[in-house]
Motif scaffolding. Structure first.
Motif, PDB file in Angstrom:
ATOM      1  N   HIS A  37       0.836  -1.206   0.000  1.00  0.00           N
ATOM      2  CA  HIS A  37       0.000   0.000   0.000  1.00  0.00           C
ATOM      3  C   HIS A  37       0.873   1.259   0.000  1.00  0.00           C
ATOM      4  O   HIS A  37       0.560   2.249  -0.690  1.00  0.00           O
ATOM      5  N   ALA A  40       1.049   4.175  -3.099  1.00  0.00           N
ATOM      6  CA  ALA A  40       0.346   5.386  -2.669  1.00  0.00           C
ATOM      7  C   ALA A  40       0.505   6.527  -3.666  1.00  0.00           C
ATOM      8  O   ALA A  40      -0.391   7.381  -3.795  1.00  0.00           O
ATOM      9  N   HIS A  41       1.635   6.562  -4.388  1.00  0.00           N
ATOM     10  CA  HIS A  41       1.882   7.661  -5.322  1.00  0.00           C
ATOM     11  C   HIS A  41       1.207   7.435  -6.674  1.00  0.00           C
ATOM     12  O   HIS A  41       1.165   8.345  -7.516  1.00  0.00           O
ATOM     13  N   LYS A 101      -1.576   6.882  -9.588  1.00  0.00           N
ATOM     14  CA  LYS A 101      -2.832   7.553  -9.883  1.00  0.00           C
ATOM     15  C   LYS A 101      -4.009   6.587  -9.724  1.00  0.00           C
ATOM     16  O   LYS A 101      -3.956   5.447 -10.153  1.00  0.00           O
ATOM     17  N   GLY A 102      -5.087   7.077  -9.113  1.00  0.00           N
ATOM     18  CA  GLY A 102      -6.309   6.294  -8.986  1.00  0.00           C
ATOM     19  C   GLY A 102      -6.276   5.340  -7.803  1.00  0.00           C
ATOM     20  O   GLY A 102      -5.250   5.153  -7.141  1.00  0.00           O
ATOM     21  N   GLU A 103      -7.413   4.730  -7.555  1.00  0.00           N
ATOM     22  CA  GLU A 103      -7.563   3.827  -6.425  1.00  0.00           C
ATOM     23  C   GLU A 103      -7.356   2.364  -6.796  1.00  0.00           C
ATOM     24  O   GLU A 103      -7.287   1.501  -5.921  1.00  0.00           O
ATOM     25  N   ALA A 104      -7.263   2.064  -8.096  1.00  0.00           N
ATOM     26  CA  ALA A 104      -7.191   0.668  -8.533  1.00  0.00           C
ATOM     27  C   ALA A 104      -6.014  -0.100  -7.927  1.00  0.00           C
ATOM     28  O   ALA A 104      -6.195  -1.238  -7.464  1.00  0.00           O
ATOM     29  N   ALA A 124      -4.370   0.230  -5.065  1.00  0.00           N
ATOM     30  CA  ALA A 124      -4.630  -0.090  -3.661  1.00  0.00           C
ATOM     31  C   ALA A 124      -5.737  -1.121  -3.521  1.00  0.00           C
ATOM     32  O   ALA A 124      -5.700  -2.001  -2.652  1.00  0.00           O
ATOM     33  N   ARG A 125      -6.727  -1.054  -4.404  1.00  0.00           N
ATOM     34  CA  ARG A 125      -7.819  -2.022  -4.348  1.00  0.00           C
ATOM     35  C   ARG A 125      -7.340  -3.414  -4.743  1.00  0.00           C
ATOM     36  O   ARG A 125      -7.814  -4.417  -4.191  1.00  0.00           O
ATOM     37  N   ILE A 185     -12.309  -4.679  -8.061  1.00  0.00           N
ATOM     38  CA  ILE A 185     -11.882  -3.279  -7.996  1.00  0.00           C
ATOM     39  C   ILE A 185     -12.822  -2.361  -8.760  1.00  0.00           C
ATOM     40  O   ILE A 185     -12.651  -1.135  -8.731  1.00  0.00           O
ATOM     41  N   THR A 197      -8.030  -1.964 -17.598  1.00  0.00           N
ATOM     42  CA  THR A 197      -7.442  -1.326 -16.416  1.00  0.00           C
ATOM     43  C   THR A 197      -6.905  -2.375 -15.453  1.00  0.00           C
ATOM     44  O   THR A 197      -5.789  -2.235 -14.928  1.00  0.00           O
TER      45      THR A 197
END
Length: 302
Positions: free
Chosen positions: A234, A238-239, A241-244, A246-247, A267, A273
């Motif tokens: 995680h 973190a840097h 782009k987007g939440e994908a 981390a999901r 996700i 993606t």
């Protein structure tokens, strides 16, 4: 050496009270760490089945068992895979170990003949006797599990080369007092005790408690390792782009093996993606692709 007298097992248990307490404490610490985490329980069950099959001389990697469960092409012996599926379901809590015919999946009287085990009324009588001896009062679940493995081959409940059936039964019996853990993992330490090594009741119980403590400790270390991986992963995404990303990490923390389609659905992203994110995380060394093929790919935490 007599192995069927509960009084001897009670005496051995009393003499090994400190070691029994340590093994029980290790198992309790594991249960507290997992906190009912179904994904981690399946990971441990896959590792346990792998160890059982290796002890039988039929090596099958846990990834291959997982691929078979997901209808991927494992290409391994179908009988071994069938046993792996059976053991995995039992370790995850399916079927009552106190109902041995149903637990072993012997739904017809004749089913047992090919396996070299007792059949029909003889099987039912042997099962009743085994359960009665295990219930002869005053035995801790870990001691009952050790006694079960010692008596199982004498009762003729499985074929002479079978380890997984007795080991799965014992793992469930050992977890009787647990509330969120359906089985007690032995892992590679189980290979030291699943087959009879001889010796007195006290010797056998001593080895069993060592293996139980080692198995629980290793399993807890693996759970903590996975949590550490998720935290580091995680931080590394973190840097991005987007939440994908981390999901994806969260999804692979919760589920031992996932197809690309499963990741896509989890996700909430398109297939393109999902594939792009998975490839990038693989390139970063954060996740593994288990099949080595371009189709039916399976993903896992490292």
């Amino acid at each position: 050496v007599r192995l069927d007298d509960a009084q001897d097992w009670r005496a051995a248990q009393a003499g090994l009270a400190v070691k029994l307490a340590r093994a029980a404490q290790a198992l309790g610490a594991l249960e507290a760490t997992l906190d009912g985490d179904a994904g981690m329980i399946r990971r441990l069950a896959l590792a346990e089945v792998e160890a059982m099959l290796w002890a039988e001389g039929t090596p099958l990697a846990r990834e291959e068992i997982g691929r078979d469960l997901m209808a991927a092409r494992a290409g391994a012996d179908r009988q071994v895979l069938a046993k792996a599926r059976w053991a995995l379901r039992r370790l995850e809590g399916q079927a009552d170990p106190r109902q041995l015919r149903g637990f072993l999946g012997l739904h017809r009287v004749d089913d047992a003949a090919a396996a070299g085990r007792a059949t029909g009324a003889a099987f039912d009588a042997a099962a009743r006797e085994l359960l009665a001896r295990l219930d002869d009062g005053g035995l801790h679940p870990l001691t009952r599990a050790a006694m079960a493995v010692a008596l199982w081959p004498l009762a003729g409940l499985s074929g002479p080369e079978d380890i997984a059936e007795a080991a799965s039964f014992a793992a469930r019996i050992a977890a009787t007092d647990l509330t969120a853990m359906p089985f007690a993992p032995m892992g590679q330490a189980g290979r030291r005790v699943w087959r009879s090594q001889g010796g007195s009741v006290a010797d056998r119980l001593d080895r069993w408690l060592d293996a139980a403590a080692a198995g629980a400790g290793h399993a807890r270390a693996e759970a903590l390792r996975l949590d550490g991986w998720a935290a580091r992963a995680h931080a590394e995404v973190a840097h991005m782009k987007g939440e994908a990303p981390a999901r994806v990490i969260a999804a692979l923390r919760a589920t031992p093996l996932m197809t690309t389609e499963m990741v896509e659905q989890q996700i909430g992203a398109s297939r393109d993606t999902a594939e792009r994110v998975l490839a990038r995380l693989q390139g970063m060394g954060l996740i593994r692709e288990m099949t080595g093929t371009r189709r039916f790919r399976l993903w896992s935490a490292p």
